[in-house]
Design a protein around this motif. Sequence first.
Motif, PDB file in Angstrom:
ATOM      1  N   ILE A 350       0.813  -1.211   0.000  1.00 51.80           N
ATOM      2  CA  ILE A 350       0.000   0.000   0.000  1.00 51.80           C
ATOM      3  C   ILE A 350       0.849   1.265   0.000  1.00 51.80           C
ATOM      4  N   GLN A 351       1.978   1.269   0.704  1.00 52.50           N
ATOM      5  CA  GLN A 351       2.809   2.474   0.784  1.00 52.50           C
ATOM      6  C   GLN A 351       3.509   2.793  -0.540  1.00 52.50           C
ATOM      7  N   ASN A 352       3.594   1.812  -1.428  1.00 49.89           N
ATOM      8  CA  ASN A 352       4.231   2.041  -2.727  1.00 49.89           C
ATOM      9  C   ASN A 352       3.260   2.536  -3.786  1.00 49.89           C
ATOM     10  N   ILE A 353       1.983   2.594  -3.453  1.00 56.21           N
ATOM     11  CA  ILE A 353       0.988   3.119  -4.383  1.00 56.21           C
ATOM     12  C   ILE A 353       0.963   4.637  -4.221  1.00 56.21           C
ATOM     13  N   ALA A 354       1.513   5.362  -5.186  1.00 54.13           N
ATOM     14  CA  ALA A 354       1.647   6.817  -5.034  1.00 54.13           C
ATOM     15  C   ALA A 354       1.962   7.451  -6.391  1.00 54.13           C
ATOM     16  N   ASN A 355       2.060   8.778  -6.381  1.00 53.46           N
ATOM     17  CA  ASN A 355       2.539   9.579  -7.512  1.00 53.46           C
ATOM     18  C   ASN A 355       1.884   9.207  -8.847  1.00 53.46           C
ATOM     19  N   ARG A 356       2.624   8.517  -9.718  1.00 53.17           N
ATOM     20  CA  ARG A 356       2.093   8.188 -11.053  1.00 53.17           C
ATOM     21  C   ARG A 356       0.848   7.313 -10.967  1.00 53.17           C
ATOM     22  N   ASP A 357       0.766   6.485  -9.944  1.00 54.80           N
ATOM     23  CA  ASP A 357      -0.431   5.660  -9.761  1.00 54.80           C
ATOM     24  C   ASP A 357      -1.661   6.541  -9.582  1.00 54.80           C
ATOM     25  N   TYR A 358      -1.519   7.624  -8.818  1.00 50.85           N
ATOM     26  CA  TYR A 358      -2.628   8.543  -8.593  1.00 50.85           C
ATOM     27  C   TYR A 358      -3.046   9.224  -9.899  1.00 50.85           C
ATOM     28  N   LEU A 359      -2.069   9.720 -10.631  1.00 48.37           N
ATOM     29  CA  LEU A 359      -2.365  10.430 -11.880  1.00 48.37           C
ATOM     30  C   LEU A 359      -3.062   9.518 -12.883  1.00 48.37           C
ATOM     31  N   GLN A 360      -2.615   8.271 -12.937  1.00 44.25           N
ATOM     32  CA  GLN A 360      -3.183   7.317 -13.887  1.00 44.25           C
ATOM     33  C   GLN A 360      -4.660   7.059 -13.614  1.00 44.25           C
ATOM     34  N   VAL A 361      -4.988   6.736 -12.368  1.00 42.52           N
ATOM     35  CA  VAL A 361      -6.380   6.424 -12.042  1.00 42.52           C
ATOM     36  C   VAL A 361      -7.275   7.655 -12.179  1.00 42.52           C
ATOM     37  N   LEU A 362      -6.793   8.826 -11.792  1.00 44.80           N
ATOM     38  CA  LEU A 362      -7.593  10.041 -11.925  1.00 44.80           C
ATOM     39  C   LEU A 362      -7.881  10.356 -13.391  1.00 44.80           C
ATOM     40  N   ALA A 363      -6.896  10.125 -14.263  1.00 45.68           N
ATOM     41  CA  ALA A 363      -7.110  10.332 -15.699  1.00 45.68           C
ATOM     42  C   ALA A 363      -8.194   9.390 -16.215  1.00 45.68           C
ATOM     43  N   TYR A 364      -8.150   8.130 -15.773  1.00 44.10           N
ATOM     44  CA  TYR A 364      -9.161   7.162 -16.188  1.00 44.10           C
ATOM     45  C   TYR A 364     -10.543   7.555 -15.650  1.00 44.10           C
ATOM     46  N   MET A 365     -10.595   8.006 -14.411  1.00 43.03           N
ATOM     47  CA  MET A 365     -11.873   8.409 -13.818  1.00 43.03           C
ATOM     48  C   MET A 365     -12.470   9.593 -14.573  1.00 43.03           C
ATOM     49  N   PHE A 366     -11.633  10.544 -14.927  1.00 37.75           N
ATOM     50  CA  PHE A 366     -12.106  11.707 -15.679  1.00 37.75           C
ATOM     51  C   PHE A 366     -12.617  11.287 -17.054  1.00 37.75           C
ATOM     52  N   ARG A 367     -11.887  10.377 -17.708  1.00 41.49           N
ATOM     53  CA  ARG A 367     -12.273   9.918 -19.051  1.00 41.49           C
ATOM     54  C   ARG A 367     -13.595   9.169 -19.036  1.00 41.49           C
ATOM     55  N   PHE A 368     -13.861   8.371 -18.009  1.00 40.01           N
ATOM     56  CA  PHE A 368     -15.058   7.523 -17.992  1.00 40.01           C
ATOM     57  C   PHE A 368     -16.145   8.038 -17.044  1.00 40.01           C
ATOM     58  N   ASP A 369     -16.066   9.330 -16.702  1.00 39.70           N
ATOM     59  CA  ASP A 369     -17.089   9.964 -15.859  1.00 39.70           C
ATOM     60  C   ASP A 369     -17.333   9.177 -14.572  1.00 39.70           C
ATOM     61  N   SER A 370     -16.252   8.829 -13.929  1.00 36.60           N
ATOM     62  CA  SER A 370     -16.345   8.065 -12.682  1.00 36.60           C
ATOM     63  C   SER A 370     -15.948   8.927 -11.497  1.00 36.60           C
ATOM     64  N   LYS A 371     -16.650   8.757 -10.402  1.00 35.87           N
ATOM     65  CA  LYS A 371     -16.328   9.479  -9.172  1.00 35.87           C
ATOM     66  C   LYS A 371     -15.758   8.557  -8.103  1.00 35.87           C
ATOM     67  N   ILE A 372     -15.653   7.260  -8.458  1.00 38.36           N
ATOM     68  CA  ILE A 372     -15.134   6.271  -7.506  1.00 38.36           C
ATOM     69  C   ILE A 372     -14.006   5.479  -8.156  1.00 38.36           C
ATOM     70  N   GLY A 373     -12.879   5.425  -7.480  1.00 33.81           N
ATOM     71  CA  GLY A 373     -11.742   4.654  -7.967  1.00 33.81           C
ATOM     72  C   GLY A 373     -11.209   3.725  -6.887  1.00 33.81           C
ATOM     73  N   TYR A 374     -10.561   2.643  -7.314  1.00 36.49           N
ATOM     74  CA  TYR A 374      -9.985   1.677  -6.372  1.00 36.49           C
ATOM     75  C   TYR A 374      -8.587   1.253  -6.818  1.00 36.49           C
ATOM     76  N   TYR A 375      -7.756   0.968  -5.838  1.00 35.13           N
ATOM     77  CA  TYR A 375      -6.520   0.233  -6.061  1.00 35.13           C
ATOM     78  C   TYR A 375      -6.684  -1.108  -5.351  1.00 35.13           C
ATOM     79  N   PHE A 376      -6.555  -2.192  -6.100  1.00 35.56           N
ATOM     80  CA  PHE A 376      -6.646  -3.528  -5.515  1.00 35.56           C
ATOM     81  C   PHE A 376      -5.218  -4.046  -5.303  1.00 35.56           C
TER      82      PHE A 376
END
Length: 440
Positions: A350-376
Motif C-alpha cells: 500500500i505504501q508504494n501506491i503513489a505519484n504516477r499511480d494517482y495520476l493514472q487512475v484520476l485520468a481514467y476516472m475523468f475519461r469515464f465519468d467516474s467518481k469512484i476509484g480503487y486500487y486492488f
Amino acid sequence: MKIIKVKDNSTRASDEFRAIPNITSSILDKNVSKLEETGIFVFPNSLKEQESITADQFILNKVGQEYRTSNIMGFLGYNEENLIIESRFSEGQQDYFFQYLIENVLKIPYVIDLNTIIDQDNKIIDLFIFIFPYYLKQAMRKGLFKQYTRNEYNNNNIKGTIDIQRHIKNNTPFIGNIAYSQREFSYDNYMLQLIRHTIEFIKKRKEGAGVLNSVRNEVKEIREVTTSYNHMDRNKIIVFNNKRPIRHAYYKEYRELQKLCLTILQRHKHYIGNGKEKIHGILFDGAWLWEEYIDTLVSTDFYHPKNKDGSGSQRLFSRHLGTKIGLVYPDFIGRNQENRIIADAKYKPIQNIANRDYLQVLAYMFRFDSKIGYYFYPNHKETRDEVLYLNQGISYERNVQMREDIKVTKLGLAIPKEVENYKDFSKKMKKAEKAFLAKI
C-alpha cells in the motif's frame, strides 16, 4: 543439489548467488525477450515481445555489489543448480500465495508444488503438462497451423513428381498404379503432428484426462486433421521439429507451443544436461498474475481491458476528423453505467501506491465519468484500507478543500499468514475474497 530462494522485488548480496553461477550468468541483466532460445517459459508470452524495455522485464539486475529481482517470479534450473523466486507477499517456508495465484489463473492444481518440484524430474514434466492447455489455446486462436507438405501416393491419378525407385519397388509387375509425390498445403503437417503426439502422451498419464478436458474442442480439431498420425513416428516428428523451429512472426504462439511440446516429449533430456537447452524453468510476471487473479473475482461487475494482448483498448481523445488517439488500458472498468467505477490492480504494498499511480487512475476516472476509484493490492501486513478524497481549489488562493463526492480507495485483499498447510491457506483466502468483494 544447490537451491537458492529469493523474493521478488528484493535485493540480495551478489555473494549469495555463488552456488548457482550458470543460472546467474544466463539471466543477469538480461531482458526476458532474450530467453527465446532457452527452455524457459514466460507468462504472459507477450512479455518477450514488448518494444519498451522496463525494469520489470528483467529477472535479475546488478546494482553495485548487489543483485535485485523484479516482478518476475518462478523457478529456474540448470543441471544441479536451482533458483526459486517467491512472492514477497508470502511468509514462511512455503509460498502458498504464489501457488494460489497460479491455481486460480492457470488452473494448475497444488499437486504441483513449486518448492519441491526441482527435486523430481517427473514433477517438472507434470508442471509443463499442466501449462499445455494454456499454450494450445493461445496458438489455436490464430487458427490451425497450415504448412506445405510432401505426400506420397501410389495410384493411377498422377498429379506430382514420379518416384522411380518406389514405383519399381511397389508396382512390379505393373498393374496400372504410379508411385509419385505431391507438394500440398495441408493441416496434416509436422507442427500439428507434434501437437498430436503430445496430446496422446498426456492422455496416457494419470492426470491426462483432467488436463485435456479444458481443451477438448481444440484436441478434437487436432485429431480430425492429423489423419496420418502413427505413434511409431514420434522420434521422427521430434527430430523434424527440432530442425525446423517456426520462425514466422504471425505464428509466434505456435513457436512457443512447439517448444513446449518438444520439452514434454523429450522429457528428461533437457534436465540432466544432455540437450542443448540446459537452462529450463517457468517464470511469471507478478503484476500480470495478480491482475488476472483479481479478474477471476470481479469479472461479473467489471470489464477487463488487457494491454498484454491488445484487447479492450480505449482512447482518451477524438479529433474533428473522427480519428481517436491516446491509447489507454484501464485494468478494470465498472459495468454499471449509472455508478461507474474505475479500478487498478497493483502488485505492490500500500505504501508504494503513489505519484504516477494517482495520476493514472484520476485520468481514467475523468475519461469515464467516474467518481469512484480503487486500487486492488495484496494486503499482507493487515493494513487498514485508505480512502483518499480529491482536493479542489489551489494553494495560491488558500482555498484548497476536500471533495467528498470524488474518492479513491486503496483496498487490500488480506493474505493469510498463520496457516497449517495449503488447504488451510486456500480456505482462508476464500474467506478473505468474500470480505474483499463486500467492500466494493
